[in-house]
Structure formats: structure tokens, C-alpha cells
Design an enzyme around this catalytic site. Structure first.
Site, mmCIF file in Angstrom:
data_model
loop_
_atom_site.group_PDB
_atom_site.id
_atom_site.type_symbol
_atom_site.label_atom_id
_atom_site.label_comp_id
_atom_site.label_asym_id
_atom_site.label_seq_id
_atom_site.Cartn_x
_atom_site.Cartn_y
_atom_site.Cartn_z
ATOM 1 N N GLU A 258 0.824 -1.216 0.000
ATOM 2 C CA GLU A 258 0.000 0.000 0.000
ATOM 3 C C GLU A 258 0.857 1.263 0.000
ATOM 4 O O GLU A 258 0.634 2.192 0.773
ATOM 5 C CB GLU A 258 -0.958 -0.023 1.200
ATOM 6 C CG GLU A 258 -1.881 -1.243 1.179
ATOM 7 C CD GLU A 258 -2.925 -1.250 2.270
ATOM 8 O OE1 GLU A 258 -2.658 -0.738 3.361
ATOM 9 O OE2 GLU A 258 -4.020 -1.795 2.013
ATOM 10 N N ASP B 254 -8.147 -8.989 4.111
ATOM 11 C CA ASP B 254 -7.887 -7.902 5.044
ATOM 12 C C ASP B 254 -8.901 -7.828 6.185
ATOM 13 O O ASP B 254 -9.743 -6.933 6.180
ATOM 14 C CB ASP B 254 -7.882 -6.573 4.280
ATOM 15 C CG ASP B 254 -7.347 -5.438 5.121
ATOM 16 O OD1 ASP B 254 -6.857 -5.707 6.217
ATOM 17 O OD2 ASP B 254 -7.432 -4.279 4.681
ATOM 18 N N GLU C 141 -12.400 -2.285 12.369
ATOM 19 C CA GLU C 141 -12.453 -1.499 11.135
ATOM 20 C C GLU C 141 -13.571 -1.967 10.209
ATOM 21 O O GLU C 141 -14.245 -1.154 9.587
ATOM 22 C CB GLU C 141 -11.097 -1.624 10.428
ATOM 23 C CG GLU C 141 -11.040 -0.976 9.063
ATOM 24 C CD GLU C 141 -9.684 -1.165 8.388
ATOM 25 O OE1 GLU C 141 -8.780 -1.770 8.993
ATOM 26 O OE2 GLU C 141 -9.534 -0.690 7.243
HETATM 27 C C1 BDP Z 1 -6.057 -2.177 6.254
HETATM 28 C C2 BDP Z 1 -6.325 -0.810 6.753
HETATM 29 C C3 BDP Z 1 -5.165 0.129 6.596
HETATM 30 C C4 BDP Z 1 -3.901 -0.536 7.121
HETATM 31 C C5 BDP Z 1 -3.684 -1.866 6.414
HETATM 32 C C6 BDP Z 1 -2.511 -2.656 6.991
HETATM 33 O O1 BDP Z 1 -7.443 -0.294 6.067
HETATM 34 O O2 BDP Z 1 -5.470 1.315 7.297
HETATM 35 O O3 BDP Z 1 -2.799 0.293 6.937
HETATM 36 O O4 BDP Z 1 -4.799 -2.676 6.601
HETATM 37 O O5 BDP Z 1 -2.773 -3.626 7.695
HETATM 38 O O6 BDP Z 1 -6.974 -3.020 6.894
HETATM 39 O O7 BDP Z 1 -1.363 -2.327 6.738
#
Ligand code: BDP
Length: 707
Positions: free
Chosen positions: A296, A370, A398
Site C-alpha cells: 500500500e 484484510d 475497522e
Molecule cells: C487495512 C487498513 C489500513 C492498514 C492496512 C494494513 O485499512 O489502514 O494500513 O490494513 O494492515 O486493513 O497495513
């Protein structure tokens, strides 16, 4: 009346108020120590043998708890003796302390010096503290202390919270207020909240904390921030908690002025070695680094054509001389890889098995996408036998309704821990991969993304405290059942009265499945609103990368719905061991809960009970909404057994949950109908609004969103 006199009278009134009249604002968590009905049975004294900050904490905890639990009554039970197994008199008892390791404890009714005693012993001071909390759990759940025998050792070595806390005080995906770390006033000021945080964690056996977000800023590694982290480490140390930091991979460029962060460049290696030495000078028992790399948008070794193992090993070499470890996250999916996102971590990491240094753990989320309300277990578990895999779960909700939806996650984590990878035949559970017993690893770990914030009640709601609690208890002993944990938590948090414990436990045990039902039933996933991740948005199709869009995950059209992950599709099933792959390859043998995760099926597909897929889907949404209504009704009947403050909050939050659940159901059904053109099954209510209404809803200030 003079102001001064009035003030004095007020102060006197406050002092004379009985303890139970104090407002229940949730600050005390599960460590409330309310007066018990039979004070006489409580231990009458605490005898501490030996001296250390940790032993003193154990004694103070007991003294304070017993006084509070006794209320005005006299205690006449046996005394408590706190001692390590090195004490000569304890050693003479020849108790089985050898198996306790460095953190386990033994709490037993014994005779010492010719009188009965409750012995809390261990091979270390921290073990004595853990035993103390186990004894207090026993007392707080009214479980009785006659013929006591509580012996326990942790099954997993590193039991760590991951704080996604930013240096500006915002918590990524945090729904309990700002960060509890006040970086501005650290290191000079270490308020009581830090101690209370450490105490709550120690009461569960959590022994590590990563202070900063995995989306890390390099600033955390500068001298001022190292000093701040050191001040926290000093507070946490007697509670057995080590501090870790998330490390930004490009820090040598950003802080060191180097032209590269290439892990094979000697200047970069030297920079990290020196940085590790600097950190350990300030924090001698520093735990190590957590790294999110090439994920990401975060920098990483792939930027230089190097592997994740190259990156992890460079950091591992830097911390190894100091006894540190590296937790390297496997949450990667590349910008450019057109393959199924659910396959990418496995594709990237499996070939690296055997290449990681001894002090590296690869940290793997419970599922391959996720933290969705339900995902099948991550195929990496069991697939990297030469590498310790650390399980990462998300305590903060989340994707399960933030802090306002009641969803007990103990059942979700139990589900993944108990999942059988079958890699070495039946019984090769994820739990046995994680605790090292299946593949023979000594270095083992589990991480939970914290749901802790500066809110007075720490977690944003009473029931979210249960998720922190369940994480800690399962991290210590994954063989505990979610139900036993829920029961224990309810007794400690409210009252041991079965009239409360029984219905509250039942609510908790059913709660996560309700969320699955009203958000993502039958194996659907990733259908939430963009960015903030609140509310339904299965129609979103215009985001830059395909795998950011909900339509990528559900693949619904006029004919059918679901992601084909069998050989005719992405073949993600092939990443599992053969018997598991075979089960998932056929919609008839795939658990119905995971059906649309693995299969794209026509709307009129016939389920095992003869009902159509469409009819079943709608029934699941209805079941979820009805379940929330049930919880709400149930909670209302419990008003006489819960203090008004906490009762009112949960009552209000359940109303919010019911509104949101209805919205998820109605919006989703309206959207599916816009694709399949099917009528609603008989008896199902039409969505309250047309699809456009749900599509027009916006949540501009939803909490926890990074941007
Ligand atoms: C996702 C989240 C994000 C996190 C990412 C992670 O939306 O904010 O940075 O995972 O685990 O669930 O790195």
C-alpha cells in the site's frame, strides 16, 4: 454558606460515599474488584517473599483488590504467599515448577509453616505477577478458592499489541479517541494512564507493544522519539511489557541522508546497525522492529529489486547482537500484479521459506484479504514450515462496525486458530503453526491491532473491552474457548450473577455471526464504503486499482455472484494443502459460510436444503438484522443488573447497530436486485429506500480514516 465550607462538606460527602456509588465509566475494565457477597472467605493477608518492582506490583494489586472486594467485611481465608520457586521453603514442597518456563505460574492451596496458604509461585517475578492476576480472576468470577490449583504457561512467546497510532495523535482505524501516547509531553511526563495501560495488559499476559503505526514515519527513529519510547519502556518494564517500534524502511534515506535504502548496500546496513545500537542504549530490553514494506505504497526492498527476506534479514542482523527480533508483515499486494489479490502474499512469500534469519517472524493476517468479517484462514499458514509465522488479528473493528456495533471477536479468532491446514494430516491447526508445535519453532508470536485510545473507557465501548480481553487470553492460551472467555469477561466486567452472565455470554457468542450476516453473508467480502470503510458500498467500481473496488470481490451480474477461486478461476484453492483445496474446489463441499469466497454461482443455484442462493442470501441478511434486534431486547431486560451509565451506552449503541444493520441489508438487497432483476423471496421486506438513496449517503467525518 461560605464557599470554603461548602467545598469541605462536598469533599466529605464524596469521601463517605460507598465505593459502589462511584460512576461506572469503564475505566476500570475487567479489574473492577467489586465487593463480594462472602467477604469472610477471602484471603486475609498477603505475604511477599523477595523484593523487586514486579513482586511489589503483585503485592500491591492483591492488597488493593482484597480490600475492595472485602468491602466492610472481615476476611478470614488463608493467607496468600507470593514467592518464586527459588525460595527454599517453596522448593522443599517439590511442586512441578520446572515445567512453568519463564512466564508460567502455579497457584495452589498448600500448607506452609503449618498453616494453610494460597501459594502463587513461578520461576520468575513476572510469572508471580501473572499468577496473581489468575488468582484475582478466580476471585472476581466467584469461582471459589478451596483446593485451588491454577497452573498455566503461555503457549505463544510474543503476545503483542500493534498500535496503529500516528505521531500527531490520530489512530489509524481507531474508534476510541486519540492515541493514548502523548508524544508531546513525553519523555518528561509519564502520567498514570501509562501504568494503568501496562497493568491491564499484564493482567492478560500481553508482553509486548508496538507503539507506532505500521504506516510508519521515520521520525519515530530520531533521538527525541527514541527517548520518548524509552520513557514508556521504563513504565512498562516491571509489568513484563517490552516496547517495539514500526520501522520505516526508507529511514536511512530520510534520516541518514543516504542515496538509497537498498538492504544489500553496506552503508544502509551500517546505518541500521548504528540505529539499533542507539535504540538499545536507550532501551536495553527493546523488543525489535515491525515492518510493513512494499505494501500500500510503503517503501521496501522490492524498490531495489531485493526480496522481502533481504530486507528482513538486514534489520534482523542489526538487532540480533542485542537480542532483538523482526516482525516482517506479509500483508502485500503489488500495484502491478493482475493476479487475485487473495493469492499474492503466498506467491511472494512462500518461495522465501528458509531464507529468513533466525530472529525474524513473518506476520500474517488471519485471512488473505484484510480482516473482513469472515475470511477463510490464510493459505500461508502451514506453507512456510521453516519460518515462524506470527498471526495478526485486528482487535479494532475497522470492518465490523467500529466501536458502536456489538461484535465479540473471540469466536472469530477461535475459528481461525482451530482451522485445520491439514499440511501434516488432520490436526495441523493454525494454532499449532503459530505456537510452533507443528513445525518445531521456539520463536513464536501473535499480534493484535489494538482498539485502545484516550477515551475514558479505553476501547470506545464496554463490549469492545471484551475484544482486548479475548485477544490477551487467547494469546496466552489458544485452547481456551471463546465462550469461557466471554463468560469470564462478563462476570468481571459486570457481575458474576448468572442472571447476567448467561444472557450476556449468549449475546456475545452470537454477535459476530450477526455482523457477517448483515454485512457480508455466505463468504462475500470487501463490500464497504471507500476509505473510511463504514457502511455498504457494493456498487463501487470506479477506483484506480481493480482490487480496491467492491465489484472486484463480488463479481455479481445478471447471472450470478461470487469470486471463482477454483481451477476455472484464479485457482487460489491450490494454495491450500490438497485435502483442503479439494474441499474448497467444490461448492457442494465448501462450507456454506465461505461459499461465495470460492465460487461464482448462478442466483438460482440450489443450496443443500433446496433453497435458492438468492433466497438464502436474503434470509441471511434478515437473520443478521433480527439478531441485532434480539440483542437489543435482551440487553434492555438486563437494566436491573447493570449500572445505569454502562447500560445506557450499550443500549444506545445497539440502536445505532440496528439502524446500520438495516441499512447494510437494504442497500445490499437493493443493489443485488438492480443486477439480477429478481423479485424478493416471499415474506422478505422490500428495502426502505431505492438504491440511489443508499448510493447518495456519505460519511465525510467518519473516525479512524487516515486521510
Ligand atoms: C487495512 C487498513 C489500513 C492498514 C492496512 C494494513 O485499512 O489502514 O494500513 O490494513 O494492515 O486493513 O497495513
Amino acid at each position: 454558606m461560605f464557599n470554603g465550607v461548602r467545598l469541605l462538606l462536598f469533599a466529605l460527602c464524596v469521601m463517605l460515599m460507598p465505593a459502589h456509588a462511584r460512576a461506572e465509566d469503564g475505566y476500570d475494565l475487567w479489574l473492577r474488584y467489586r465487593p463480594v457477597t462472602d467477604a469472610a472467605a477471602l484471603p486475609r493477608a498477603v505475604e511477599r517473599r523477595g523484593d523487586s518492582p514486579t513482586l511489589r506490583l503483585a503485592e500491591e494489586e492483591l492488597t488493593r483488590a482484597l480490600a475492595a472486594m472485602a468491602g466492610d467485611g472481615r476476611t478470614r481465608g488463608p493467607r496468600i504467599v507470593l514467592a518464586t520457586s527459588a525460595d527454599a521453603e517453596i522448593a522443599a514442597l517439590r511442586l512441578p515448577t520446572a515445567d512453568l518456563g519463564t512466564e508460567g505460574y502455579l497457584v495452589r492451596s498448600v500448607r506452609l509453616g503449618n498453616s494453610p496458604a494460597i501459594l502463587v509461585t513461578a520461576n520468575s517475578d513476572i510469572g508471580v505477577l501473572y499468577g496473581t492476576f489468575a488468582l484475582l480472576r478466580q476471585l472476581g468470577t466467584a469461582a471459589g478458592i478451596a483446593d485451588l490449583d491454577l497452573t498455566s504457561t503461555p503457549r505463544i512467546g510474543l503476545r503483542v499489541l500493534n498500535h496503529w497510532d500516528n505521531l500527531d495523535g490520530q489512530v489509524e482505524r481507531g474508534y476510541a479517541g486519540e492515541s493514548i501516547w502523548d508524544w508531546w509531553t513525553l519523555p518528561e511526563y509519564t502520567g498514570p494512564r501509562y501504568t494503568d495501560y501496562a497493568r491491564a495488559n499484564a493482567s492478560l499476559g500481553i508482553n509486548g507493544t508496538v507503539l507506532n503505526n505500521v504506516n510508519a514515519k521515520a521520525d519515530s527513529l530520531t533521538a527525541p522519539y527514541i527517548a520518548k519510547a524509552a520513557a514508556l519502556a521504563d513504565v512498562f518494564r516491571p509489568w513484563g511489557i517490552k516496547v517495539y517500534l514500526s520501522a520505516r524502511f526508507s529511514a536511512p534515506v530520510e534520516l541518514g541522508g543516504l542515496p538509497t535504502a537498498d538492504p544489500l548496500d553496506p552503508r544502509v546496513q551500517e546505518w541500521w546497525n548504528a540505529k539499533a545500537t542507539e535504540v538499545y542504549r536507550a532501551i536495553p530490553d527493546f523488543g525489535g522492529f515491525l515492518v510493513k514494506a512494499n505494501s500500500e505504497g510503503q517503501p521496501g526492498p522490492r524498490d531495489y529489486g531485493r526480496s522481502h527476506a533481504d530486507g528482513a534479514n538486514m534489520l534482523a542482523r542489526a538487532v540480533a547482537p542485542h537480542g532483538g527480533i523482526v516482525m516482517w508483515r506479509a500483508f502485500v499486494y503489488a500495484d502491478t500484479d493482475p493476479d487475485d489479490r487473495a493469492k499474492q502474499a503466498y506467491t511472494e512469500f512462500k518461495p522465501l521459506d528458509g531464507q529468513f534469519a533466525d530472529n525474524v517472524l513473518v506476520q500474517v493476517k488471519n485471512g488473505a484479504i484484510d480482516f473482513q468479517p469472515r475470511e477463510p484462514f490464510h493459505p500461508l499458514f502451514g506453507a512456510m514450515p521453516q519460518t515462524p509465522l506470527m498471526l495478526e488479528v485486528q482487535i479494532t473493528k475497522e470492518y465490523l462496525g467500529y466501536n458502536t456495533h456489538l461484535a465479540f471477536l473471540g469466536t472469530m479468532w477461535e475459528e481461525v486458530l482451530d482451522a485445520d491446514t491439514m499440511v501434516q494430516g488432520a490436526g495441523s491447526t493454525v494454532a499449532r503453526v503459530v505456537d510452533g508445535s507443528l513445525e518445531g519453532h521456539r520463536l513464536t508470536g501473535i499480534a493484535g491491532v489494538a482498539n485502545i485510545g484516550a477515551d475514558r473507557d479505553w476501547s470506545g465501548s464496554t463490549f469492545d473491552q471484551a475484544n482486548w480481553y479475548a485477544f490477551g487470553r487467547l494469546a496466552w492460551d489458544h485452547t481456551l474457548s471463546a465462550e469461557a472467555i466471554a463468560r469470564e469477561w462478563a462476570a468481571l466486567t459486570f457481575t458474576p450473577d448468572p442472571a447476567l452472565v448467561q444472557p450476556v455470554t449468549a449475546m456475545m457468542m452470537a454477535s459476530r455471526e450477526y455482523v457477517v450476516d448483515y454485512m457480508t453473508p455466505l463468504g462475500l467480502a470487501h463490500l464497504m464504503g471507500t476509505g473510511h470503510h463504514h457502511g455498504p458500498a457494493p456498487w463501487v467500481a470506479d477506483l484506480a486499482r481493480p482490487e480496491w473496488n467492491p465489484v472486484y470481490y463480488h463479481r455479481a451480474d445478471r447471472q450470478g455472484i461470487g469470486f471463482d477461486r477454483t481451477a476455472s478461476g484464479s485457482n487460489a484453492v491450490a494454495q491450500y494443502a490438497a485435502p483442503v483445496a479439494a474441499r474448497y474446489a467444490d461448492p457442494r463441499t465448501t462450507p456454506v459460510e465461505d461459499l461465495l469466497w470460492f465460487h461464482h454461482l448462478p442466483w438460482d443455484w440450489q443450496m443443500a436444503d433446496g433453497e435458492s442462493l438468492w433466497g438464502t442470501l436474503v434470509a441471511r441478511y434478515d437473520r443478521g438484522v433480527a439478531g441485532v434486534a434480539d440483542m437489543r431486547r435482551q440487553w434492555q431486560t438486563l437494566a436491573p443488573l447493570v449500572d445505569p451509565e454502562r447500560h445506557a451506552q450499550t443500549d444506545a449503541f445497539l440502536a445505532i447497530q440496528q439502524r446500520d444493520a438495516t441499512e447494510w441489508r437494504d442497500a445490499s438487497i437493493a443493489y443485488w436486485q438492480s443486477l439480477n432483476g429478481l423479485p424478493l423471496p416471499a415474506g422478505a421486506a422490500a428495502p426502505a429506500h431505492p438504491l440511489e438513496y443508499y448510493q447518495s449517503l456519505a460519511y465525510p467525518y467518519a473516525p479512524g480514516h487516515p486521510d
